[in-house]
Design a protein around this motif. Structure first.
Motif, mmCIF file in Angstrom:
data_model
loop_
_atom_site.group_PDB
_atom_site.id
_atom_site.type_symbol
_atom_site.label_atom_id
_atom_site.label_comp_id
_atom_site.label_asym_id
_atom_site.label_seq_id
_atom_site.Cartn_x
_atom_site.Cartn_y
_atom_site.Cartn_z
ATOM 1 N N PRO A 91 5.010 -0.174 12.986
ATOM 2 C CA PRO A 91 4.107 -1.329 13.010
ATOM 3 C C PRO A 91 2.792 -1.116 12.259
ATOM 4 C CG PRO A 91 3.850 -0.092 15.032
ATOM 5 C CD PRO A 91 4.925 0.614 14.233
ATOM 6 N N HIS A 92 2.575 0.100 11.721
ATOM 7 C CA HIS A 92 1.310 0.347 11.011
ATOM 8 C C HIS A 92 1.526 0.230 9.507
ATOM 9 C CE1 HIS A 92 3.384 4.171 11.511
ATOM 10 N NE2 HIS A 92 3.106 4.116 12.785
ATOM 11 N N VAL A 93 1.757 -0.996 9.072
ATOM 12 C CA VAL A 93 1.963 -1.261 7.644
ATOM 13 C C VAL A 93 0.613 -1.137 6.944
ATOM 14 C CG1 VAL A 93 2.722 -2.938 5.938
ATOM 15 C CG2 VAL A 93 3.917 -2.766 8.134
ATOM 16 N N LEU A 94 0.551 -0.301 5.935
ATOM 17 C CA LEU A 94 -0.691 -0.052 5.209
ATOM 18 C C LEU A 94 -0.558 -0.540 3.778
ATOM 19 C CD1 LEU A 94 -1.229 3.596 6.506
ATOM 20 C CD2 LEU A 94 -2.328 1.523 7.356
ATOM 21 N N GLU A 95 -1.485 -1.376 3.377
ATOM 22 C CA GLU A 95 -1.445 -1.924 2.026
ATOM 23 C C GLU A 95 -2.425 -1.165 1.128
ATOM 24 O OE1 GLU A 95 0.776 -3.950 0.941
ATOM 25 O OE2 GLU A 95 1.611 -4.228 2.941
ATOM 26 N N PRO A 96 -1.969 -0.700 -0.027
ATOM 27 C CA PRO A 96 -2.862 0.050 -0.917
ATOM 28 C C PRO A 96 -3.943 -0.819 -1.536
ATOM 29 C CG PRO A 96 -0.750 -0.327 -1.981
ATOM 30 C CD PRO A 96 -0.605 -0.824 -0.574
ATOM 31 N N LYS A 97 -5.144 -0.242 -1.709
ATOM 32 C CA LYS A 97 -6.262 -0.946 -2.361
ATOM 33 C C LYS A 97 -6.228 -0.705 -3.872
ATOM 34 C CE LYS A 97 -8.549 -2.278 1.452
ATOM 35 N NZ LYS A 97 -7.519 -2.048 2.436
ATOM 36 N N ALA A 98 -5.849 0.520 -4.259
ATOM 37 C CA ALA A 98 -5.791 0.867 -5.690
ATOM 38 C C ALA A 98 -4.524 1.674 -5.934
ATOM 39 C CB ALA A 98 -7.023 1.671 -6.089
ATOM 40 N N PRO A 99 -3.348 0.998 -5.958
ATOM 41 C CA PRO A 99 -2.073 1.707 -6.098
ATOM 42 C C PRO A 99 -2.046 2.601 -7.328
ATOM 43 C CG PRO A 99 -1.725 -0.624 -5.646
ATOM 44 C CD PRO A 99 -3.184 -0.451 -5.911
ATOM 45 N N GLY A 100 -1.643 3.849 -7.110
ATOM 46 C CA GLY A 100 -1.540 4.793 -8.217
ATOM 47 C C GLY A 100 -2.836 5.513 -8.499
ATOM 48 N N ALA A 101 -3.972 4.828 -8.287
ATOM 49 C CA ALA A 101 -5.270 5.458 -8.528
ATOM 50 C C ALA A 101 -5.735 6.234 -7.302
ATOM 51 C CB ALA A 101 -6.306 4.397 -8.900
ATOM 52 N N ILE A 102 -5.579 5.619 -6.134
ATOM 53 C CA ILE A 102 -5.928 6.301 -4.875
ATOM 54 C C ILE A 102 -4.676 6.520 -4.042
ATOM 55 C CG2 ILE A 102 -7.210 6.115 -2.710
ATOM 56 C CD1 ILE A 102 -9.332 4.495 -4.189
ATOM 57 N N GLU A 103 -3.915 5.419 -3.845
ATOM 58 C CA GLU A 103 -2.723 5.511 -2.997
ATOM 59 C C GLU A 103 -1.451 5.685 -3.821
ATOM 60 O OE1 GLU A 103 -5.640 2.558 -1.128
ATOM 61 O OE2 GLU A 103 -4.602 2.712 -3.059
ATOM 62 N N ASN A 104 -0.576 6.506 -3.307
ATOM 63 C CA ASN A 104 0.739 6.715 -3.917
ATOM 64 C C ASN A 104 1.795 6.590 -2.829
ATOM 65 O OD1 ASN A 104 0.028 7.962 -6.781
ATOM 66 N ND2 ASN A 104 -1.362 8.873 -5.291
ATOM 67 N N TYR A 105 2.939 6.021 -3.199
ATOM 68 C CA TYR A 105 4.025 5.877 -2.226
ATOM 69 C C TYR A 105 5.002 7.044 -2.313
ATOM 70 C CZ TYR A 105 2.967 1.147 -0.645
ATOM 71 O OH TYR A 105 2.382 0.055 -0.059
ATOM 72 N N ILE A 106 5.488 7.441 -1.146
ATOM 73 C CA ILE A 106 6.616 8.385 -1.069
ATOM 74 C C ILE A 106 7.725 7.647 -0.340
ATOM 75 C CG2 ILE A 106 7.469 10.530 -0.040
ATOM 76 C CD1 ILE A 106 4.629 11.637 -0.280
ATOM 77 N N ASN A 107 8.839 7.455 -0.990
ATOM 78 C CA ASN A 107 9.938 6.698 -0.394
ATOM 79 C C ASN A 107 11.042 7.650 0.055
ATOM 80 O OD1 ASN A 107 11.803 4.842 0.412
ATOM 81 N ND2 ASN A 107 12.276 4.072 -1.638
#
Length: 364
Positions: A91-107
């Motif tokens: 339930p803790h869905v987190l939306e990136p503010k600056a994808p790739g610059a600050i946040e990166n996804y691991i799938n």
């Protein structure tokens, strides 16, 4: 020498539903990894492994525990490296503010055998539906408990001398802040929970969180005696003086506050009543009794029967709600069993190595 590990919750199963405070604790982070993946795919294990490796190298770590399974982690932070890894699934869905610059996804879905999961599709959907039902039942019971708790508060509110309560707050503000202003910066307030309603019952990390502080004020009182209001005023004063503040919300009613902590001053003030009742145990500990100072004497005795009645009903609703959290945990474990059989953990290990390498690069 190992660093310090601080434990807390950033999400809670509350009377207002699931409450998400994750983004508040991501403030100032420059390197964030958001992990996507189903239950049992190794998210928590990976985070624990990273925390252990870097803590043993001397780094302080923050471990964000899962309120639905406190033995699991929802996130880790290495503050000195401005680095964090977080579970970004419901339930803790987190939306990136600056994808790739600050946040990166691991799938971690890349490590699944989708064919195996498709074979269990109906079972997965059925369990997910049941899970949602039991969480809804728990939140509904917590909400009913809160309404009963409101009745308890009314008794004490009607017997409160708010002038005396305000004076007590002002005295505490003077004691903590006179002549003090932050020497560090503009100040950031981070919102957290020190405790949570979990499948194991109500639990908290107060001893760990307050370890090493020079001064701890234990607020004693009753429901409705202004403890949360006092803490909000203290937090505002700390913010006005540009201190970093850790503001801990009530795990039952997140609109109420249970603790203010200012590490620069080495001080905290917290609601030390049931279910997180503590007593002074070291030098620098002090009790502030709101009931004694600001409530009509013998209120407990005058309304003894009503207080006992509302307390019993409130605690019963909380107990019933946590029974539903226990059932949800059993269902979650069943989901994990399905996913574990479909995961190639050698690929998960590769993600760990990549993350570990990223941290090494930040250290250099």
């Amino acid at each position: 020498m190992a660093g310090k590990i601080t434990h807390y919750f950033a999400g809670g199963n509350t009377a207002k539903g699931f409450c998400n405070l994750f983004e508040s604790n991501m403030q100032g982070m420059e390197h964030i990894y958001l992990i996507k993946g189903g239950p049992g795919t190794g998210k928590s294990t990976m985070m624990k492994k990273i925390a252990k490796v870097w803590n043993e190298k001397g780094f302080d770590i923050e471990e964000l525990h899962c309120s639905s399974d406190p033995d699991s982690l929802d996130g880790i932070i290495i503050p000195s490296l401005k680095f964090g890894v977080f579970d970004a699934t419901a339930p803790h869905v987190l939306e990136p503010k600056a994808p790739g610059a600050i946040e990166n996804y691991i799938n971690l879905g890349d490590a699944w055998d989708s064919n195996l999961l498709r074979e269990s599709k109906e079972k997965i959907v059925d369990i997910q539906t049941e899970l949602s039902t039991y969480y809804s039942k728990a939140y509904d019971l917590f909400e009913k408990g809160l309404r009963i708790h409101d009745k308890l508060e009314e008794i004490y509110i009607n017997e409160m001398d708010f002038e005396k309560a305000n004076k007590l707050t002002e005295e505490l503000i003077d004691l903590i802040f006179t002549g003090q202003k932050s020497e560090v910066g503009e100040g950031i307030t981070r919102h957290r929970f020190f405790g949570a309603s979990t499948p194991k019952g109500v639990m908290d990390f107060i001893p760990n969180i307050t370890e090493g502080l020079n001064k701890r004020f234990f607020i004693k009182g009753r429901a409705g005696t202004g403890k949360s209001t006092m803490l909000k005023k203290l937090a505002q004063e700390a913010e006005d003086r540009h201190f970093d503040v850790e503001l801990y919300h009530c795990g039952f009613d997140p609109e109420s506050m249970d603790m203010v902590l200012i590490r620069e001053l080495g001080v905290c003030v917290f609601d030390s009543t049931d279910p997180h009742e503590y007593f002074p145990s070291r030098h620098g500990d002090e009790i502030v009794d709101v009931y004694e100072k600001a409530v009509t004497p013998e209120t407990d005795e005058k309304y003894g029967e009503e207080i006992a009645y509302f307390n019993q009903r409130y605690k019963q609703k909380m107990k019933e709600g946590m029974e539903h959290l226990k059932t949800a945990k059993v269902l979650h474990d069943q989901l994990e069993d399905i996913y574990i059989k479909a995961v190639d953990f050698s690929l998960v290990d590769q993600y760990f190595e990549k993350l570990n390498q990223k941290i090494k690069e930040l250290q250099e």
